[in-house]
Write a protein that holds these residues in place. Structure first.
Motif, PDB file in Angstrom:
ATOM      1  N   THR A 257     -74.272 -36.756   7.780  1.00 18.30           N
ATOM      2  CA  THR A 257     -73.400 -37.841   7.312  1.00 18.30           C
ATOM      3  C   THR A 257     -74.250 -39.026   6.887  1.00 18.30           C
ATOM      4  N   LEU A 258     -74.145 -39.391   5.625  1.00 13.26           N
ATOM      5  CA  LEU A 258     -74.831 -40.575   5.110  1.00 13.26           C
ATOM      6  C   LEU A 258     -73.883 -41.757   5.213  1.00 13.26           C
ATOM      7  N   GLU A 259     -74.399 -42.882   5.673  1.00 11.42           N
ATOM      8  CA  GLU A 259     -73.553 -44.053   5.902  1.00 11.42           C
ATOM      9  C   GLU A 259     -73.898 -45.194   4.964  1.00 11.42           C
ATOM     10  N   LEU A 260     -72.904 -46.036   4.714  1.00 16.79           N
ATOM     11  CA  LEU A 260     -73.066 -47.199   3.848  1.00 16.79           C
ATOM     12  C   LEU A 260     -74.230 -48.058   4.331  1.00 16.79           C
ATOM     13  N   GLY A 261     -75.109 -48.415   3.412  1.00 12.81           N
ATOM     14  CA  GLY A 261     -76.225 -49.290   3.743  1.00 12.81           C
ATOM     15  C   GLY A 261     -77.494 -48.529   4.055  1.00 12.81           C
ATOM     16  N   LYS A 262     -77.440 -47.656   5.029  1.00 19.86           N
ATOM     17  CA  LYS A 262     -78.652 -46.939   5.428  1.00 19.86           C
ATOM     18  C   LYS A 262     -79.110 -45.965   4.355  1.00 19.86           C
ATOM     19  N   ASP A 263     -78.206 -45.125   3.894  1.00 16.25           N
ATOM     20  CA  ASP A 263     -78.562 -44.110   2.890  1.00 16.25           C
ATOM     21  C   ASP A 263     -77.617 -44.078   1.707  1.00 16.25           C
ATOM     22  N   LEU A 264     -76.640 -44.999   1.671  1.00 18.05           N
ATOM     23  CA  LEU A 264     -75.594 -44.939   0.653  1.00 18.05           C
ATOM     24  C   LEU A 264     -75.220 -46.354   0.224  1.00 18.05           C
ATOM     25  N   VAL A 265     -75.138 -46.559  -1.089  1.00 16.29           N
ATOM     26  CA  VAL A 265     -74.684 -47.834  -1.653  1.00 16.29           C
ATOM     27  C   VAL A 265     -73.590 -47.539  -2.666  1.00 16.29           C
ATOM     28  N   VAL A 266     -72.464 -48.205  -2.530  1.00 20.79           N
ATOM     29  CA  VAL A 266     -71.357 -48.025  -3.470  1.00 20.79           C
ATOM     30  C   VAL A 266     -71.537 -49.012  -4.620  1.00 20.79           C
ATOM     31  N   MET A 267     -71.701 -48.479  -5.820  1.00 24.63           N
ATOM     32  CA  MET A 267     -71.956 -49.292  -7.012  1.00 24.63           C
ATOM     33  C   MET A 267     -70.676 -49.720  -7.716  1.00 24.63           C
ATOM     34  N   ALA A 268     -69.654 -48.874  -7.656  1.00 23.01           N
ATOM     35  CA  ALA A 268     -68.418 -49.157  -8.384  1.00 23.01           C
ATOM     36  C   ALA A 268     -67.312 -48.268  -7.845  1.00 23.01           C
ATOM     37  N   GLY A 269     -66.085 -48.636  -8.190  1.00 24.17           N
ATOM     38  CA  GLY A 269     -64.944 -47.789  -7.873  1.00 24.17           C
ATOM     39  C   GLY A 269     -64.074 -48.298  -6.748  1.00 24.17           C
ATOM     40  N   GLY A 270     -62.822 -47.837  -6.764  1.00 24.79           N
ATOM     41  CA  GLY A 270     -61.859 -48.191  -5.736  1.00 24.79           C
ATOM     42  C   GLY A 270     -61.903 -47.229  -4.564  1.00 24.79           C
ATOM     43  N   PRO A 271     -60.881 -47.271  -3.702  1.00 26.36           N
ATOM     44  CA  PRO A 271     -60.849 -46.376  -2.537  1.00 26.36           C
ATOM     45  C   PRO A 271     -60.881 -44.907  -2.965  1.00 26.36           C
TER      46      PRO A 271
ATOM     47  N   LEU B 142     -64.295 -45.643 -11.775  1.00 27.90           N
ATOM     48  CA  LEU B 142     -64.915 -44.431 -11.244  1.00 27.90           C
ATOM     49  C   LEU B 142     -65.791 -44.762 -10.039  1.00 27.90           C
ATOM     50  N   THR B 143     -65.614 -44.045  -8.949  1.00 29.30           N
ATOM     51  CA  THR B 143     -66.472 -44.239  -7.783  1.00 29.30           C
ATOM     52  C   THR B 143     -67.885 -43.767  -8.111  1.00 29.30           C
ATOM     53  N   HIS B 144     -68.837 -44.659  -7.890  1.00 27.24           N
ATOM     54  CA  HIS B 144     -70.229 -44.408  -8.233  1.00 27.24           C
ATOM     55  C   HIS B 144     -71.071 -44.873  -7.058  1.00 27.24           C
ATOM     56  N   ALA B 145     -71.862 -43.989  -6.495  1.00 28.05           N
ATOM     57  CA  ALA B 145     -72.693 -44.330  -5.340  1.00 28.05           C
ATOM     58  C   ALA B 145     -74.136 -43.918  -5.588  1.00 28.05           C
ATOM     59  N   TRP B 146     -75.056 -44.711  -5.083  1.00 28.50           N
ATOM     60  CA  TRP B 146     -76.468 -44.359  -5.066  1.00 28.50           C
ATOM     61  C   TRP B 146     -76.796 -43.777  -3.698  1.00 28.50           C
ATOM     62  N   VAL B 147     -77.504 -42.647  -3.713  1.00 24.68           N
ATOM     63  CA  VAL B 147     -77.957 -41.988  -2.484  1.00 24.68           C
ATOM     64  C   VAL B 147     -79.461 -42.210  -2.355  1.00 24.68           C
ATOM     65  N   ASN B 148     -79.898 -42.675  -1.210  1.00 21.30           N
ATOM     66  CA  ASN B 148     -81.327 -42.918  -0.984  1.00 21.30           C
ATOM     67  C   ASN B 148     -82.059 -41.591  -0.882  1.00 21.30           C
ATOM     68  N   ASN B 149     -82.658 -41.183  -2.002  1.00 21.63           N
ATOM     69  CA  ASN B 149     -83.291 -39.862  -2.077  1.00 21.63           C
ATOM     70  C   ASN B 149     -84.811 -39.959  -1.987  1.00 21.63           C
ATOM     71  N   ALA B 150     -85.302 -40.900  -1.201  1.00 24.21           N
ATOM     72  CA  ALA B 150     -86.749 -41.011  -0.999  1.00 24.21           C
ATOM     73  C   ALA B 150     -87.282 -39.690  -0.466  1.00 24.21           C
ATOM     74  N   ASN B 151     -88.433 -39.289  -1.008  1.00 23.83           N
ATOM     75  CA  ASN B 151     -89.073 -38.024  -0.617  1.00 23.83           C
ATOM     76  C   ASN B 151     -88.206 -36.801  -0.946  1.00 23.83           C
ATOM     77  N   ASN B 152     -87.267 -36.991  -1.890  1.00 19.97           N
ATOM     78  CA  ASN B 152     -86.429 -35.883  -2.354  1.00 19.97           C
ATOM     79  C   ASN B 152     -85.682 -35.210  -1.204  1.00 19.97           C
ATOM     80  N   GLN B 153     -85.257 -36.015  -0.239  1.00 19.39           N
ATOM     81  CA  GLN B 153     -84.682 -35.458   0.991  1.00 19.39           C
ATOM     82  C   GLN B 153     -83.295 -34.840   0.806  1.00 19.39           C
ATOM     83  N   TYR B 154     -82.616 -35.179  -0.284  1.00 16.89           N
ATOM     84  CA  TYR B 154     -81.290 -34.587  -0.518  1.00 16.89           C
ATOM     85  C   TYR B 154     -81.287 -33.740  -1.786  1.00 16.89           C
TER      86      TYR B 154
END
Length: 519
Positions: free
Chosen positions: A126-140, A240-252
């Motif tokens: 589970t990726l959580e907001l802030g640590k590994d996930l940032v919401v860039m755009a979009g509603g619920p 449109l819901t748009h999120a960035w996933v912290n993919n450092a070291n290609n972990q995901y």
């Protein structure tokens, strides 16, 4: 937000400079360059020499006062500052810009409040907001579905959407683009991906982020309130819901594989409309031919607000980010130039524009560049003034001095008031493209930034830059006066030039200038 009493302007400019090591050559004997211009009249007889320390201090103390609450774009203190500047223009006899009934160029903006919660479930992870996930755009959103990898997600080609049906599915794209080097390119590519995914009917867009901007900065920026110029493409892209996933070291990297299913939940980002305004006043030129050309003088008057809005430490005793250096300082220089040039008008016309929204993304200058109040092709130069502060009161620092064709005038003006010029500080930081001047440069207009004296981003700068301690009481007003006088005189010399300043041959903005001016 657009009510209450008066105020004045100024704002800041992002400086994260390490040490800079090259100073400009003294004016005069310069290889391949013209000698400095000879003033039309002795400097002592020009209006800029009659500006007083009391005047610049009074303007600064009002604009950077607690009552203006940090002049944040969209808030009442920002409107008070705009009104103060407008009434100063009226007092000085400046005219509204052509086609304007008053001094305000109103801008409708969108305020976006960040998501309160978000998770992305990938198998048992589970990726959580802030640590590994940032919401860039979009509603619920609460969606479970198959992901489709589309490369960079920028085209319909092989490294994109070719052969992919993404309607109703969660699209996964690689972060950035092959050409994205800096923040502007990275964010621009991201916006393009969101628009294309929305157009193709995707349910959501996940971007695997491993770019040069540190994740901590990304997380901090997108998890606080933002203000932007609204998207005008019908709203589908912003929805449109748009999120960035912290993919450092290609972990995901498993998200690139076919058949993967994920669950994305987000409370969404909420949007509302707010207003702000640039403030513009016109000084008509005296020459029958050159008066059809314009020198554009700019400084941003907004700052970052109060408390958590400021993005830095504060205390209950001092939670207002007054922004005396960034950029009340520059706004006062703009007012000084307006006074001096209106009392003795130069040959070219001068449009004086106090810009809003710099601190939230160079919005005021971007809006003006797309909705100019005088034709851009008749705008021959932009002299912007902005800065994080100063660590050397014997100089002015000019970003773009060596590139924009008015070096002799700027050096002559500084020298007239006991200052020298430090050229291109911290070139490795790319400062030219990080203040309002860049939006005019993109259009082709030569546009340096005239800044308070700094040679490096040291403790003297960091102590005050975007800090609650940046109050008007801490300024050296003797230096502020000389800076404002030098800026005003530089504007006069440029406006009186017989020929237009030109970009240095080969500059990256020279092609835009050729297109704009038909060179």
């Amino acid at each position: 937000m657009f009510k209450y009493a008066l105020a004045t302007l100024l704002s800041g400019f992002v400086l994260t400079a390490a040490s800079a090591q090259s100073t400009s050559k003294p004016a005069g004997k310069q290889s391949g360059r013209l000698a400095p211009p000879r003033p039309m009249a002795p400097v002592a007889k020009l209006p800029e020499s009659s500006i007083t320390r009391t005047e610049v201090e009074a303007h600064t103390r009002f604009l950077a006062s607690d009552e203006l609450q940090g002049r944040r774009t969209g808030e009442s203190g920002n409107w008070i500052a705009a009104r103060y500047i407008a009434e100063q223009f009226r007092l000085l006899g400046l005219k509204p810009a052509p086609g304007q009934s008053n001094y305000l160029q109103t801008i409708e903006l969108e305020r976006v409040v960040p998501a309160r919660s978000a998770t992305l479930q990938i198998g048992s992870t589970t990726l959580e907001l802030g640590k590994d996930l940032v919401v860039m755009a979009g509603g619920p959103i609460d969606a479970t579905g198959e992901v489709v990898y589309v490369g960079y997600g920028l085209t319909d080609g092989e490294d994109g959407y070719k052969g992919q049906d993404v309607k109703g599915k969660i699209v996964v794209a690689q972060g950035g683009s092959p050409d994205a080097k800096g923040p502007r390119e990275i964010f621009g590519a991201s916006n393009s991906k969101r628009k294309l995914a929305a157009d193709k009917g995707a349910a959501a867009l996940l971007e695997l982020y491993s770019e040069s901007i540190p994740w901590g900065f990304v997380n901090q920026y997108f998890n606080r309130e933002q203000i932007a110029i609204p998207v005008t493409s019908g709203g589908s892209s912003a929805d449109l819901t748009h999120a960035w996933v912290n993919n450092a070291n290609n972990q995901y990297k498993q998200l690139k594989e076919p058949g993967q299913s994920v669950t994305l939940r987000s409370s969404g980002r909420t949007r509302s409309m707010v207003s702000s305004a640039n403030v513009a006043g016109l000084i008509e030129g005296t020459d029958s031919k050159l008066s059809d050309e314009y020198v554009l003088l700019t400084a941003h008057f907004d700052h970052v607000g109060v408390g958590k809005q400021g993005g830095a430490a504060y205390t209950p005793a001092d939670s207002i980010f007054n922004g005396a250096r960034d950029n009340a300082f520059g706004t006062v220089a703009l007012l000084t130039a307006a006074k001096a040039l209106s009392e003795q008008r130069p040959k070219r016309s001068v449009l004086v524009v106090a810009l809003t929204g710099e601190e939230v993304g160079l919005l005021g200058s971007r809006y003006y560049a797309e909705h100019p109040l005088v034709p851009l092709k008749q705008t021959v130069f932009n002299l912007n003034t902005d800065g994080a502060g100063y660590n050397d009161t014997t100089i002015v620092s000019v970003i773009g001095l060596e590139r924009t064709g008015a070096k002799a005038e700027i050096e002559t003006a500084a020298k007239a008031f006991g200052l020298s010029v430090f050229a291109e500080p911290a070139p490795e930081q790319g400062l030219f493209d990080r203040s309002d001047n860049v939006n005019f440069a993109i259009k082709g207009i030569p546009a340096p930034t005239f800044s308070p004296g700094f040679k490096s981003f040291d403790e003297a700068i960091a102590k005050y830059y975007h800090q609650a301690i940046d109050n008007p009481e801490s300024l050296d007003y003797g230096y502020v006066l000389k800076f404002c006088q030098a800026y005003s005189y530089a504007a006069r010399l440029i406006a009186n030039r017989p020929n237009r300043p030109q970009w240095s041959p080969g500059d990256k903005y020279e092609p835009a200038a050729k297109a704009l001016y038909g060179l």
